[in-house]
Motif scaffolding. Structure first.
Motif, PDB file in Angstrom:
ATOM      1  N   ILE A 110       0.865  14.852 -49.687  1.00  0.00           N
ATOM      2  CA  ILE A 110       2.200  15.441 -49.422  1.00  0.00           C
ATOM      3  C   ILE A 110       2.964  15.552 -50.779  1.00  0.00           C
ATOM      4  O   ILE A 110       2.991  14.737 -51.550  1.00  0.00           O
ATOM      5  N   GLY A 111       3.706  16.770 -50.668  1.00  0.00           N
ATOM      6  CA  GLY A 111       4.765  17.101 -51.613  1.00  0.00           C
ATOM      7  C   GLY A 111       4.842  18.411 -52.307  1.00  0.00           C
ATOM      8  O   GLY A 111       5.871  18.867 -52.522  1.00  0.00           O
ATOM      9  N   PRO A 112       3.644  19.039 -52.626  1.00  0.00           N
ATOM     10  CA  PRO A 112       3.607  20.373 -53.334  1.00  0.00           C
ATOM     11  C   PRO A 112       4.598  21.442 -52.408  1.00  0.00           C
ATOM     12  O   PRO A 112       4.166  21.718 -51.392  1.00  0.00           O
ATOM     13  N   GLY A 113       5.649  21.970 -53.200  1.00  0.00           N
ATOM     14  CA  GLY A 113       6.552  22.950 -52.468  1.00  0.00           C
ATOM     15  C   GLY A 113       7.163  22.365 -51.215  1.00  0.00           C
ATOM     16  O   GLY A 113       8.003  23.154 -50.433  1.00  0.00           O
ATOM     17  N   LEU A 114       7.142  21.051 -51.042  1.00  0.00           N
ATOM     18  CA  LEU A 114       7.629  20.184 -49.571  1.00  0.00           C
ATOM     19  C   LEU A 114       8.857  20.804 -49.274  1.00  0.00           C
ATOM     20  O   LEU A 114       9.542  20.987 -48.190  1.00  0.00           O
ATOM     21  N   GLY A 115       9.797  20.672 -50.251  1.00  0.00           N
ATOM     22  CA  GLY A 115      11.503  20.738 -50.281  1.00  0.00           C
ATOM     23  C   GLY A 115      12.009  19.383 -49.687  1.00  0.00           C
ATOM     24  O   GLY A 115      11.098  18.585 -49.431  1.00  0.00           O
ATOM     25  N   GLN A 116      13.301  19.205 -49.697  1.00  0.00           N
ATOM     26  CA  GLN A 116      13.777  17.990 -49.494  1.00  0.00           C
ATOM     27  C   GLN A 116      14.597  18.065 -48.048  1.00  0.00           C
ATOM     28  O   GLN A 116      15.543  17.121 -47.899  1.00  0.00           O
TER      29      GLN A 116
END
Length: 517
Positions: free
Chosen positions: A321-327
């Protein structure tokens, strides 16, 4: 390959002398021969520098320099020697001083008679080695300042004079700025840290046949992952394999404007050998992803711009999880749900679900540090230094950052990949493994997403233990970057080039080392 402390290195030298029936002078001769071969490699046998100056201190580092001066003279190099005066000289220094031919010019350094150094001079820095315990001062510091001001081509013997081997020296300390450093047997921790790059320059390690038994039985938290270490680390694929053999991975990635990160991570996961890949992405990226990665399956989130739902985790052997995910707050909620679910043993008997956390997943962890307590054992975190700082605290220097890294991995029972030159992998057991592959061309957008995808593939492969999978991924990622840079050059390298070269890189890691002895 192990990285030893200065004290352990001295003990290694003594063990070599005892086990091999050598004198310390004979071991010093091996070091000098290795330095001579470095000169041959730089200049050839017939083409030599017009002026080579050897700066020799009073200890064994200076003895190395004196032995090299004799060998260079015998090889028809034009050499001169400048000696740093002292009240005492080591026995091996005295031995090699006596062996120095009278035809070699020798001068004693004084404050009023510093050696002449031009920009064309090749200078061998043999003033002080790893035994240095305090900053240089007085005449020694003046010599170093004089040398640095000359901007000559400097070769440091074993370690640049004034540089501590495994700790920071005080600010504004006198340290030789070498263009090249040649060490013996094993690398030094100081070589691998950004704050020392201006002093160490390009470094290499020469084999002088130090005791392999002593190295094997000596414990150290520091290790250097090189080609010999990684030979044969990727198991061969069984003939009757099927796609289920190599795991089904789930990738949670992407948001509006950042679908490229998801695409790169997915491509790397596929090239990394995963059996099946499913990506859960926001609805806005469905067409993009399906067109760019047809080998992967795609789940579309109900939200168009970000991820808001956690799929059923039962089918998967690993999750990233995480690449390009946004916040977005909804994505933060998904991260929390994932950590809570993954920390539970699978089917009540198996280990926790393997996780890889990168990019915005790390930023969300930094914003909500209470989530760190939910990290399952052997979760993989891949921060760059700024992301790591958000998880811990600002580091005073690179050595302090290593302390924070080691403590964090032990406290949270996780594997942390601190990205950068010589990317450092910290283990729950307190070891730090520095990587040897990679190049500055990989400092480009998407390179970290590629690493995440490769980590996901190898963590989904049940044949590899957690540490083995992560170390292999870090090494192969850097090697793929090196293979790509050979084609494109460093400036022209993009993350997609790394993806394309993952297959050849992993293939090299499946080959056993050749025994040449």
């Amino acid at each position: 390959m192990k990285i030893l402390t200065a004290a352990q290195t001295r003990a290694l030298d003594q063990a070599t002398i005892t086990e091999q029936g050598l004198t310390s002078a004979q071991l010093m001769e091996r070091a000098a021969q290795a330095l001579l071969f470095w000169f041959y490699g730089q200049y050839g046998y017939g083409r030599v520098p017009a002026d080579t100056l050897l700066l020799c201190g009073p200890g064994n580092n200076g003895g190395d320099g004196l032995a090299l001066a004799r060998l260079l003279h015998e090889a028809n190099y034009s050499v001169r020697v400048a000696l740093l005066p002292a009240s005492r000289y080591s026995p091996d220094w005295q031995h090699n001083r006596q062996r120095l031919p009278a035809a070699v010019p020798v001068a004693e350094i004084s404050a009023g008679a510093l050696p002449a150094i031009s920009a064309d001079t090749v200078v061998v820095d043999a003033l002080f080695g790893t035994g240095l315990s305090r900053p240089l001062a007085g005449l020694a510091a003046a010599v170093v300042a004089h040398l640095n001001q000359a901007q000559a081509r400097v070769l440091a013997v074993d370690i640049p004079s004034g540089l501590f081997a495994e700790a920071s020296q005080p600010a504004d300390s006198a340290v030789v700025r070498a263009r090249h450093t040649v060490s013996f047997g094993l690398p030094k921790l100081a070589f691998l840290l950004p704050q020392n790059a201006e002093f160490v320059g390009e470094w290499q390690v020469e084999d002088i046949e130090l005791s392999p038994g002593f190295i094997a039985r000596t414990t150290t938290p520091w290790h250097y992952t090189d080609a010999a270490t990684m030979a044969g680390q990727l198991p061969p694929r069984p003939r009757f394999s099927h796609k289920g053999t190599f795991g089904h991975a789930l990738l949670l990635a992407g948001s509006r404007g950042k679908m490229g990160a998801a695409v790169l991570a997915a491509g790397a996961c596929l090239r990394g050998g995963v059996g099946l890949l499913t990506a859960h992405i926001p609805a806005c990226g469905y067409d993009i992803f399906q067109n760019s990665q047809p080998e992967a399956m795609c789940l579309s989130d109900a939200q168009p711009d970000h991820i808001s739902e956690l799929p059923n985790l039962k089918p998967y052997q690993a999750v990233a999880i995480g690449p390009g995910l946004g916040q977005h707050a909804a994505s933060s909620s998904v991260l929390r749900q994932l950590l809570e679910a993954a920390s539970q043993p699978r089917e009540k008997t198996g280990p926790p679900l393997p996780l890889v956390l990168d990019a915005d997943a790390l930023n969300l962890l930094g914003q909500h540090r209470e989530l760190l307590s939910l990290l399952p054992e052997n979760a993989v975190l891949t921060p760059h230094p700024k992301e790591f700082e958000r998880l811990t605290e600002p580091a005073r220097d690179d050595y302090h950052r290593l302390e924070l890294l080691r403590d964090f991995a032990q406290q949270h029972r996780c594997l942390v990949v601190l990205k950068g030159a010589y990317t450092c992998l910290a283990t729950p057991g307190g070891e730090l493994h520095f990587n040897s592959t990679g190049n500055p061309g990989m400092a480009t957008g998407g390179s970290g997403d590629v690493l995440t995808g490769l980590l996901l593939a190898l963590r989904a492969d049940a044949r590899l233990l957690p540490f083995e999978a992560v170390r292999l991924a870090v090494y192969a990622h850097g090697l793929a970057g090196d293979l790509a840079a050979h084609e494109t050059g460093e400036a022209g390298l993009v993350a997609g080039d790394i993806v394309r070269h993952l297959g050849p890189a992993l293939s090299r890691c499946s080959q056993r080392a050749q025994n040449t002895k």
